[in-house]
Design a protein around this motif. Structure first.
Motif, PDB file in Angstrom:
ATOM      1  N   ALA A   5       8.931   5.995  -2.532  1.00 22.50           N
ATOM      2  CA  ALA A   5       7.828   4.915  -2.817  1.00 22.50           C
ATOM      3  C   ALA A   5       7.430   4.432  -1.198  1.00 22.50           C
ATOM      4  CB  ALA A   5       8.181   4.081  -3.942  1.00 22.50           C
ATOM      5  N   GLY A   6       8.605   3.944  -0.616  1.00 25.28           N
ATOM      6  CA  GLY A   6       8.274   3.516   0.652  1.00 25.28           C
ATOM      7  C   GLY A   6       7.723   4.335   1.720  1.00 25.28           C
ATOM      8  N   ALA A   7       8.319   5.574   1.469  1.00 23.69           N
ATOM      9  CA  ALA A   7       7.883   6.894   2.349  1.00 23.69           C
ATOM     10  C   ALA A   7       6.521   7.148   2.004  1.00 23.69           C
ATOM     11  CB  ALA A   7       8.459   8.065   2.205  1.00 23.69           C
ATOM     12  N   VAL A   8       5.690   7.343   0.762  1.00 31.12           N
ATOM     13  CA  VAL A   8       4.563   7.412   0.526  1.00 31.12           C
ATOM     14  C   VAL A   8       3.558   6.283   1.392  1.00 31.12           C
ATOM     15  CG1 VAL A   8       2.753   7.564  -1.326  1.00 31.12           C
ATOM     16  CG2 VAL A   8       5.134   8.881  -1.428  1.00 31.12           C
ATOM     17  N   LEU A   9       4.080   4.859   0.950  1.00 33.45           N
ATOM     18  CA  LEU A   9       3.365   4.061   1.579  1.00 33.45           C
ATOM     19  C   LEU A   9       3.077   4.061   2.903  1.00 33.45           C
ATOM     20  CD1 LEU A   9       4.331   1.031  -0.824  1.00 33.45           C
ATOM     21  CD2 LEU A   9       2.125   2.051  -0.881  1.00 33.45           C
ATOM     22  N   VAL A  10       4.273   4.138   3.800  1.00 37.34           N
ATOM     23  CA  VAL A  10       4.462   4.114   5.239  1.00 37.34           C
ATOM     24  C   VAL A  10       3.328   5.323   5.605  1.00 37.34           C
ATOM     25  CG1 VAL A  10       5.474   4.793   7.104  1.00 37.34           C
ATOM     26  CG2 VAL A  10       6.640   2.949   5.388  1.00 37.34           C
ATOM     27  N   THR A  11       3.425   6.597   5.048  1.00 43.56           N
ATOM     28  CA  THR A  11       2.565   7.943   5.548  1.00 43.56           C
ATOM     29  C   THR A  11       1.241   7.340   5.236  1.00 43.56           C
ATOM     30  OG1 THR A  11       4.504   9.259   4.772  1.00 43.56           O
ATOM     31  CG2 THR A  11       2.296  10.392   5.201  1.00 43.56           C
ATOM     32  N   CYS A  12       0.817   6.890   4.148  1.00 40.69           N
ATOM     33  CA  CYS A  12      -0.564   6.572   4.058  1.00 40.69           C
ATOM     34  C   CYS A  12      -1.274   5.395   4.944  1.00 40.69           C
ATOM     35  CB  CYS A  12      -0.805   6.057   2.563  1.00 40.69           C
ATOM     36  SG  CYS A  12      -0.660   7.205   1.332  1.00 40.69           S
ATOM     37  N   GLY A  13      -0.144   4.575   5.104  1.00 39.53           N
ATOM     38  CA  GLY A  13      -0.252   3.157   5.928  1.00 39.53           C
ATOM     39  C   GLY A  13      -0.707   3.788   7.359  1.00 39.53           C
ATOM     40  N   VAL A  14       0.319   4.598   7.925  1.00 38.07           N
ATOM     41  CA  VAL A  14       0.261   5.131   9.495  1.00 38.07           C
ATOM     42  C   VAL A  14      -1.281   5.986   9.492  1.00 38.07           C
ATOM     43  CG1 VAL A  14       1.119   6.452  11.103  1.00 38.07           C
ATOM     44  CG2 VAL A  14       2.675   5.257   9.609  1.00 38.07           C
ATOM     45  N   MET A  15      -1.425   6.745   8.494  1.00 40.45           N
ATOM     46  CA  MET A  15      -2.733   7.410   8.437  1.00 40.45           C
ATOM     47  C   MET A  15      -3.833   6.555   8.588  1.00 40.45           C
ATOM     48  SD  MET A  15      -1.732  10.832   6.457  1.00 40.45           S
ATOM     49  CE  MET A  15      -0.890  12.081   7.040  1.00 40.45           C
ATOM     50  N   LEU A  16      -3.725   5.484   7.759  1.00 42.34           N
ATOM     51  CA  LEU A  16      -5.276   4.608   7.668  1.00 42.34           C
ATOM     52  C   LEU A  16      -5.387   3.748   8.997  1.00 42.34           C
ATOM     53  CD1 LEU A  16      -5.135   2.772   4.078  1.00 42.34           C
ATOM     54  CD2 LEU A  16      -6.777   4.450   5.110  1.00 42.34           C
ATOM     55  N   THR A  60     -11.099  -2.970   8.839  1.00 42.76           N
ATOM     56  CA  THR A  60     -10.527  -3.316   7.405  1.00 42.76           C
ATOM     57  C   THR A  60      -9.529  -2.050   7.022  1.00 42.76           C
ATOM     58  OG1 THR A  60     -12.742  -4.272   6.860  1.00 42.76           O
ATOM     59  CG2 THR A  60     -11.016  -3.716   5.132  1.00 42.76           C
ATOM     60  N   TRP A  61      -9.929  -0.983   7.233  1.00 39.59           N
ATOM     61  CA  TRP A  61      -8.848   0.164   6.858  1.00 39.59           C
ATOM     62  C   TRP A  61      -7.569   0.031   7.754  1.00 39.59           C
ATOM     63  CZ3 TRP A  61      -9.247   2.451   2.757  1.00 39.59           C
ATOM     64  CH2 TRP A  61     -10.870   2.869   2.114  1.00 39.59           C
ATOM     65  N   ARG A  62      -7.767  -0.364   9.030  1.00 39.24           N
ATOM     66  CA  ARG A  62      -6.521  -0.610   9.839  1.00 39.24           C
ATOM     67  C   ARG A  62      -5.658  -1.830   9.181  1.00 39.24           C
ATOM     68  NH1 ARG A  62      -6.481  -0.053  16.342  1.00 39.24           N
ATOM     69  NH2 ARG A  62      -4.196   0.784  16.516  1.00 39.24           N
ATOM     70  N   TRP A  63      -6.380  -2.596   8.849  1.00 37.05           N
ATOM     71  CA  TRP A  63      -5.456  -3.682   8.336  1.00 37.05           C
ATOM     72  C   TRP A  63      -4.786  -3.289   7.032  1.00 37.05           C
ATOM     73  CZ3 TRP A  63      -3.448  -7.497  11.103  1.00 37.05           C
ATOM     74  CH2 TRP A  63      -4.238  -7.903  12.039  1.00 37.05           C
ATOM     75  N   ILE A  64      -5.316  -2.635   6.301  1.00 37.13           N
ATOM     76  CA  ILE A  64      -4.897  -2.237   4.781  1.00 37.13           C
ATOM     77  C   ILE A  64      -3.677  -1.181   5.220  1.00 37.13           C
ATOM     78  CG2 ILE A  64      -5.373  -0.722   2.948  1.00 37.13           C
ATOM     79  CD1 ILE A  64      -8.299  -1.704   2.921  1.00 37.13           C
ATOM     80  N   GLY A  65      -3.968  -0.488   6.277  1.00 40.60           N
ATOM     81  CA  GLY A  65      -2.954   0.513   6.505  1.00 40.60           C
ATOM     82  C   GLY A  65      -1.591  -0.199   7.139  1.00 40.60           C
ATOM     83  N   THR A  66      -1.870  -1.328   7.929  1.00 47.17           N
ATOM     84  CA  THR A  66      -0.827  -2.268   8.338  1.00 47.17           C
ATOM     85  C   THR A  66       0.033  -2.689   7.284  1.00 47.17           C
ATOM     86  OG1 THR A  66      -2.200  -2.743  10.277  1.00 47.17           O
ATOM     87  CG2 THR A  66      -0.436  -4.297   9.723  1.00 47.17           C
ATOM     88  N   VAL A  67      -0.541  -3.276   6.241  1.00 46.16           N
ATOM     89  CA  VAL A  67      -0.086  -3.894   4.992  1.00 46.16           C
ATOM     90  C   VAL A  67       0.726  -2.980   4.105  1.00 46.16           C
ATOM     91  CG1 VAL A  67      -0.427  -4.878   2.556  1.00 46.16           C
ATOM     92  CG2 VAL A  67      -1.849  -5.616   4.500  1.00 46.16           C
ATOM     93  N   LEU A  68       0.208  -1.533   3.990  1.00 40.20           N
ATOM     94  CA  LEU A  68       0.954  -0.597   3.352  1.00 40.20           C
ATOM     95  C   LEU A  68       2.414  -0.224   4.094  1.00 40.20           C
ATOM     96  CD1 LEU A  68      -1.977   2.119   2.360  1.00 40.20           C
ATOM     97  CD2 LEU A  68      -0.694   0.405   0.819  1.00 40.20           C
ATOM     98  N   ILE A  69       2.161  -0.072   5.405  1.00 39.96           N
ATOM     99  CA  ILE A  69       3.369  -0.117   6.479  1.00 39.96           C
ATOM    100  C   ILE A  69       4.372  -0.982   5.944  1.00 39.96           C
ATOM    101  CG2 ILE A  69       4.266   0.330   8.642  1.00 39.96           C
ATOM    102  CD1 ILE A  69       1.520   1.539   9.289  1.00 39.96           C
ATOM    103  N   THR A  70       3.857  -2.119   5.940  1.00 42.49           N
ATOM    104  CA  THR A  70       4.710  -3.332   5.927  1.00 42.49           C
ATOM    105  C   THR A  70       5.370  -3.397   4.570  1.00 42.49           C
ATOM    106  OG1 THR A  70       3.289  -4.662   7.285  1.00 42.49           O
ATOM    107  CG2 THR A  70       5.091  -5.945   6.270  1.00 42.49           C
ATOM    108  N   VAL A  71       4.646  -3.059   3.306  1.00 41.60           N
ATOM    109  CA  VAL A  71       5.259  -3.000   2.063  1.00 41.60           C
ATOM    110  C   VAL A  71       6.206  -2.011   2.399  1.00 41.60           C
ATOM    111  CG1 VAL A  71       4.809  -2.782  -0.298  1.00 41.60           C
ATOM    112  CG2 VAL A  71       3.259  -4.126   1.149  1.00 41.60           C
ATOM    113  N   GLY A  72       5.870  -0.655   2.436  1.00 34.95           N
ATOM    114  CA  GLY A  72       6.811   0.437   2.593  1.00 34.95           C
ATOM    115  C   GLY A  72       7.915   0.370   3.104  1.00 34.95           C
ATOM    116  N   VAL A  73       7.905  -0.262   4.477  1.00 38.86           N
ATOM    117  CA  VAL A  73       8.993  -0.536   5.138  1.00 38.86           C
ATOM    118  C   VAL A  73      10.150  -1.540   4.694  1.00 38.86           C
ATOM    119  CG1 VAL A  73       9.956  -1.430   7.327  1.00 38.86           C
ATOM    120  CG2 VAL A  73       8.299   0.167   7.533  1.00 38.86           C
TER     121      VAL A  73
END
Lengths: 120, 136
Positions: free
Chosen positions: A106-117, B103-116
């Motif tokens: 789940a973390g991997a999917v979120l990180v991948t999506c996040g880095v792309m965004l 905004t997309w970049r901030w959303i990406g930042t939040v997703l990475i933080t939650v994922g990590v």
């Protein structure tokens, strides 16, 4: 050209990471960070054939990355390399016998999506 | 705890190295050909730029710390946890360089933080590691 360089960058990093991990596992968990101990560990590592292939893979990745960022923005180049995350995790599971729990996936999917965004 | 410190060094040197190298390469100009020899020649020629040299030194420190971290933790753990560096670069660019963040970049930042955070809550190592000479 961008795609070709990106592919070379990602492939080199993935292969390099897998080989590096395999070599470091043979050494065992390093706990002594004094220069003398680290040099001793480095001597062990350079005697392994796989580390030279690892360096070759990283070199290909490094020069491809340099060429890539010379013709495109870092804000594109760096996040685009995240496309290799899922492949690298699958290969780590297959070849390095790592257990990828649902939480880690789940973390991997979120990180991948996040880095792309981030590059959007 | 040592693994955490190593991961912090990995994160900071990787982010700083990439940004410094990127800045230096943009000063150097584009590498026109993508034949292996030309790319190597171009890369070597770029070493005359101090920003490129600083980037390479930082990435060398990253390489060593990354190896030490991999001796103690899974590749899948190190790979994902250190991706928080992207957040670091975005936040530094916004707070210090005054870059605008969409905004997309901030959303990406939040997703990475939650994922990590999710990956960080899993055990760093899932394999049975044999103790080598590196352990004191």
């Amino acid at each position: 050209m961008n795609f070709f360089l990106l592919l070379l960058t990602i492939s080199g990093t993935v292969v390099g990471d897998l080989l590096k991990t395999a070599c470091m596992r043979q050494i065992g968990p390093i706990d002594d960070f004094h220069p003398g101990a680290l040099i001793q560990n480095a001597r062990q590592v350079v005697r392994m054939t796989a580390i030279w292939f690892c360096l070759l893979a990283y070199t290909v990745s490094f020069f491809s990355f340099m060429a890539l960022i010379s013709i495109s923005d870092v804000s594109f180049a760096v996040p685009a390399t995240a496309a290799g995350y899922v492949a690298e995790i699958l290969l780590a599971k297959t070849f390095l016998s790592e257990t990828i729990s649902q939480r880690r996936w789940a973390g991997a999917v979120l990180v991948t999506c996040g880095v792309m965004l981030i590059s959007y | 705890m040592k693994t955490t410190y190593l991961l912090l060094i990995v994160i900071v040197t990787n982010a700083a190295g990439n940004v410094t190298l990127g800045y230096g390469m943009q000063q150097f100009g584009s590498i026109a050909s993508y034949s292996p020899l030309d790319m190597i020649r171009g890369g070597i020629a770029a070493m005359a730029n101090p920003w490129v040299i600083a980037g390479v030194v930082l990435l060398l420190v990253f390489f060593i710390a990354h190896g030490l971290a991999l001796s103690r933790a899974d590749l899948s753990y190190v790979l994902l946890v250190t991706s928080v560096g992207y957040v670091l670069v975005a936040v530094l660019g916004w707070s210090i360089l005054g870059e605008s963040i969409s905004t997309w970049r901030w959303i990406g930042t939040v997703l990475i933080t939650v994922g990590v955070s999710l990956v960080g809550s899993t055990p760093p190592s899932t394999i049975n590691r044999q103790l080598g000479n590196g352990v004191s």
